[in-house]
Design a protein around this motif. Structure first.
Motif, PDB file in Angstrom:
ATOM      1  N   TYR A 110      35.120  -3.312  12.845  1.00 54.56           N
ATOM      2  CA  TYR A 110      33.867  -3.599  12.151  1.00 54.56           C
ATOM      3  C   TYR A 110      32.763  -2.656  12.623  1.00 54.56           C
ATOM      4  O   TYR A 110      31.888  -2.268  11.838  1.00 54.56           O
ATOM      5  N   TYR A 111      32.812  -2.278  13.899  1.00 57.66           N
ATOM      6  CA  TYR A 111      31.846  -1.311  14.418  1.00 57.66           C
ATOM      7  C   TYR A 111      31.973   0.009  13.658  1.00 57.66           C
ATOM      8  O   TYR A 111      30.973   0.616  13.263  1.00 57.66           O
ATOM      9  N   GLY A 112      33.207   0.425  13.412  1.00 55.95           N
ATOM     10  CA  GLY A 112      33.431   1.647  12.647  1.00 55.95           C
ATOM     11  C   GLY A 112      32.903   1.531  11.229  1.00 55.95           C
ATOM     12  O   GLY A 112      32.299   2.478  10.700  1.00 55.95           O
ATOM     13  N   VAL A 113      33.110   0.374  10.613  1.00 52.84           N
ATOM     14  CA  VAL A 113      32.607   0.149   9.244  1.00 52.84           C
ATOM     15  C   VAL A 113      31.089   0.240   9.222  1.00 52.84           C
ATOM     16  O   VAL A 113      30.502   0.914   8.365  1.00 52.84           O
ATOM     17  N   GLU A 153      31.899  21.800  14.250  1.00 58.55           N
ATOM     18  CA  GLU A 153      30.776  22.419  14.948  1.00 58.55           C
ATOM     19  C   GLU A 153      29.448  21.733  14.607  1.00 58.55           C
ATOM     20  O   GLU A 153      28.501  21.784  15.384  1.00 58.55           O
ATOM     21  N   LYS A 154      29.398  21.069  13.454  1.00 59.54           N
ATOM     22  CA  LYS A 154      28.183  20.359  13.039  1.00 59.54           C
ATOM     23  C   LYS A 154      28.281  18.861  13.297  1.00 59.54           C
ATOM     24  O   LYS A 154      27.293  18.136  13.121  1.00 59.54           O
ATOM     25  N   GLY A 155      29.483  18.395  13.673  1.00 57.68           N
ATOM     26  CA  GLY A 155      29.639  17.000  14.070  1.00 57.68           C
ATOM     27  C   GLY A 155      29.746  15.996  12.941  1.00 57.68           C
ATOM     28  O   GLY A 155      29.472  14.817  13.144  1.00 57.68           O
ATOM     29  N   PHE A 156      30.156  16.450  11.728  1.00 59.05           N
ATOM     30  CA  PHE A 156      30.268  15.474  10.650  1.00 59.05           C
ATOM     31  C   PHE A 156      31.423  15.797   9.702  1.00 59.05           C
ATOM     32  O   PHE A 156      31.958  16.912   9.688  1.00 59.05           O
ATOM     33  N   CYS A 157      31.796  14.796   8.913  1.00 62.76           N
ATOM     34  CA  CYS A 157      32.826  14.925   7.891  1.00 62.76           C
ATOM     35  C   CYS A 157      32.311  14.290   6.603  1.00 62.76           C
ATOM     36  O   CYS A 157      31.348  13.527   6.608  1.00 62.76           O
ATOM     37  N   ARG A 158      32.975  14.618   5.512  1.00 58.30           N
ATOM     38  CA  ARG A 158      32.724  13.908   4.251  1.00 58.30           C
ATOM     39  C   ARG A 158      34.056  13.648   3.568  1.00 58.30           C
ATOM     40  O   ARG A 158      34.962  14.491   3.608  1.00 58.30           O
ATOM     41  N   TYR A 159      34.147  12.476   2.968  1.00 59.75           N
ATOM     42  CA  TYR A 159      35.396  12.055   2.318  1.00 59.75           C
ATOM     43  C   TYR A 159      35.152  11.949   0.820  1.00 59.75           C
ATOM     44  O   TYR A 159      34.221  11.272   0.376  1.00 59.75           O
ATOM     45  N   TYR A 160      35.995  12.609   0.034  1.00 64.07           N
ATOM     46  CA  TYR A 160      35.790  12.654  -1.412  1.00 64.07           C
ATOM     47  C   TYR A 160      36.250  11.365  -2.080  1.00 64.07           C
ATOM     48  O   TYR A 160      37.388  10.946  -1.935  1.00 64.07           O
ATOM     49  N   MET A 161      35.336  10.723  -2.828  1.00 63.61           N
ATOM     50  CA  MET A 161      35.651   9.518  -3.587  1.00 63.61           C
ATOM     51  C   MET A 161      35.743   9.830  -5.085  1.00 63.61           C
ATOM     52  O   MET A 161      36.594   9.291  -5.787  1.00 63.61           O
ATOM     53  N   THR A 182      31.821  12.858  13.195  1.00 60.81           N
ATOM     54  CA  THR A 182      33.166  13.031  13.742  1.00 60.81           C
ATOM     55  C   THR A 182      33.482  11.936  14.764  1.00 60.81           C
ATOM     56  O   THR A 182      34.651  11.578  14.949  1.00 60.81           O
ATOM     57  N   ASP A 183      32.460  11.389  15.426  1.00 56.95           N
ATOM     58  CA  ASP A 183      32.687  10.262  16.340  1.00 56.95           C
ATOM     59  C   ASP A 183      33.175   9.038  15.568  1.00 56.95           C
ATOM     60  O   ASP A 183      34.070   8.313  16.025  1.00 56.95           O
ATOM     61  N   THR A 184      32.605   8.809  14.407  1.00 61.15           N
ATOM     62  CA  THR A 184      33.024   7.674  13.584  1.00 61.15           C
ATOM     63  C   THR A 184      34.426   7.904  13.038  1.00 61.15           C
ATOM     64  O   THR A 184      35.220   6.953  12.922  1.00 61.15           O
ATOM     65  N   LEU A 185      34.750   9.145  12.716  1.00 63.83           N
ATOM     66  CA  LEU A 185      36.102   9.467  12.230  1.00 63.83           C
ATOM     67  C   LEU A 185      37.163   9.032  13.239  1.00 63.83           C
ATOM     68  O   LEU A 185      38.215   8.513  12.860  1.00 63.83           O
ATOM     69  N   LYS A 186      36.892   9.220  14.528  1.00 66.76           N
ATOM     70  CA  LYS A 186      37.859   8.847  15.564  1.00 66.76           C
ATOM     71  C   LYS A 186      38.148   7.346  15.525  1.00 66.76           C
ATOM     72  O   LYS A 186      39.265   6.909  15.801  1.00 66.76           O
ATOM     73  N   ILE A 187      37.138   6.553  15.182  1.00 62.65           N
ATOM     74  CA  ILE A 187      37.332   5.101  15.111  1.00 62.65           C
ATOM     75  C   ILE A 187      38.091   4.735  13.841  1.00 62.65           C
ATOM     76  O   ILE A 187      39.087   4.007  13.887  1.00 62.65           O
ATOM     77  N   ILE A 188      37.621   5.233  12.708  1.00 62.36           N
ATOM     78  CA  ILE A 188      38.222   4.882  11.426  1.00 62.36           C
ATOM     79  C   ILE A 188      39.685   5.286  11.356  1.00 62.36           C
ATOM     80  O   ILE A 188      40.539   4.534  10.866  1.00 62.36           O
ATOM     81  N   SER A 189      39.995   6.482  11.841  1.00 63.25           N
ATOM     82  CA  SER A 189      41.367   6.990  11.745  1.00 63.25           C
ATOM     83  C   SER A 189      42.351   6.187  12.585  1.00 63.25           C
ATOM     84  O   SER A 189      43.565   6.274  12.384  1.00 63.25           O
ATOM     85  N   LYS A 190      41.854   5.379  13.529  1.00 59.77           N
ATOM     86  CA  LYS A 190      42.731   4.518  14.329  1.00 59.77           C
ATOM     87  C   LYS A 190      43.255   3.343  13.512  1.00 59.77           C
ATOM     88  O   LYS A 190      44.308   2.785  13.819  1.00 59.77           O
TER      89      LYS A 190
END
Length: 292
Positions: A128-131, A173-181, A197-205
């Motif tokens: 839920y923290y990741g969400v 290098e910029k610390g972010f991602c975007r996911y195409y919907m 990218t920190d949030t990506l590490k949580i979500i991808s788990k």
């Protein structure tokens, strides 16, 4: 009020087709909205005769959605020449759509409440923290964030109008991602969902995983946390103070507020350039204050 002939309200396939593709303005683009309209119509309007009493009943009803579907049906009747223009205009002026009974709503959301919510979730429920992190970092609607996590497929190749590549695009290098919907042409569009990218590490788990909104909402109420839907409001408030407004509109898929001229610009490039500024502010105001 003059009634030229007897009209009985009936939900038909022709009316559904009208809602989906004929009516002026926004079409009904989702099955969820159509199902809500149908259920309300069947419960309150099906088989009723169009009378002054019925119009007044609907006009005073507290359910905004019932008034909206009734207005749609009046447009449909006029479109099919089943009621005259003066009667149609009278119905539309009598039955209002969504009515704000409280005037403008002001959300007094304190930074400490956001920090408290995130801190509790980080310690007690990482998923839920990741969400919540995605909600805050992207400003996306909760339904779209949950849909992304449910259908998570970062390496899927997408080839569509305006974009060709993998669903997940990261800029380490910029610390972010975007996911195409790629959800356009709906009442609630969502082109990209941005997050760190920190949030990506949580979500991808955890992803792909089905998460039910009601479970998150109940969890938040039980522990007196901010509701997940509040995160979009917090995000918007901070985003427009921090980065270019056009970039903020694009990141949060608020396409209705972007002019045709502005849509011809390279909005992805603009958003990618501006977004790190927003993440920097989020880190300073919230994430760096969370106690381990």
């Amino acid at each position: 009020m003059s009634w030229r002939k007897r009209v009985v309200l009936e939900w038909t396939n022709d009316f559904e087709q009208f809602l989906r593709s004929i009516k002026r303005g926004r079409k009904v683009g989702t099955e969820e909205t159509l199902r809500r309209y149908r259920n309300l119509f069947k419960k309150y309007l099906e088989g009723k005769e169009l009378t002054e009493e019925l119009v007044n009943y609907v006009a005073k009803h507290r359910n905004d959605w019932l008034r909206i579907v009734f207005r749609h049906y009046a447009r449909y009747l006029y479109y099919r020449r089943k009621i005259p223009s003066n009667l149609y205009e009278l119905i539309i002026s009598t039955v209002l759509g969504r009515v704000s009974r409280l005037g403008i709503r002001y959300y007094d959301i304190k930074d400490e409440d956001v920090v408290r919510t995130l801190e509790f979730l980080k310690k007690n429920n990482e998923l839920y923290y990741g969400v919540y992190r995605v909600l805050l970092e992207s400003g996306a609607r909760i339904k779209h964030v949950l849909e992304m996590i449910r259908n998570w497929n970062p390496d899927e190749e997408v080839a569509t109008y305006g974009y060709s590549g993998k669903c997940l695009v990261c800029f380490e290098e910029k610390g972010f991602c975007r996911y195409y919907m790629g959800l356009r042409g709906t009442t609630m569009p969502c082109e990209w969902i941005y997050f760190s990218t920190d949030t990506l590490k949580i979500i991808s788990k955890y992803a792909p995983k089905r998460i039910y909104y009601n479970n998150i909402a109940r969890y938040a109420r039980r522990h007196e946390l901010l509701r997940p839907s509040i995160m979009r409001k917090v995000s918007w408030r901070i985003m427009i103070e921090t980065i270019d407004r056009l970039a903020a509109l694009f990141i949060q898929s608020r396409f209705g507020e972007i002019s045709l001229e502005e849509k011809s610009l390279n909005l992805v490039e603009l958003a990618d350039r501006e977004y790190p500024k927003y993440l920097k502010v989020l880190n300073e105001r919230f994430f760096e204050k969370i106690k381990d």
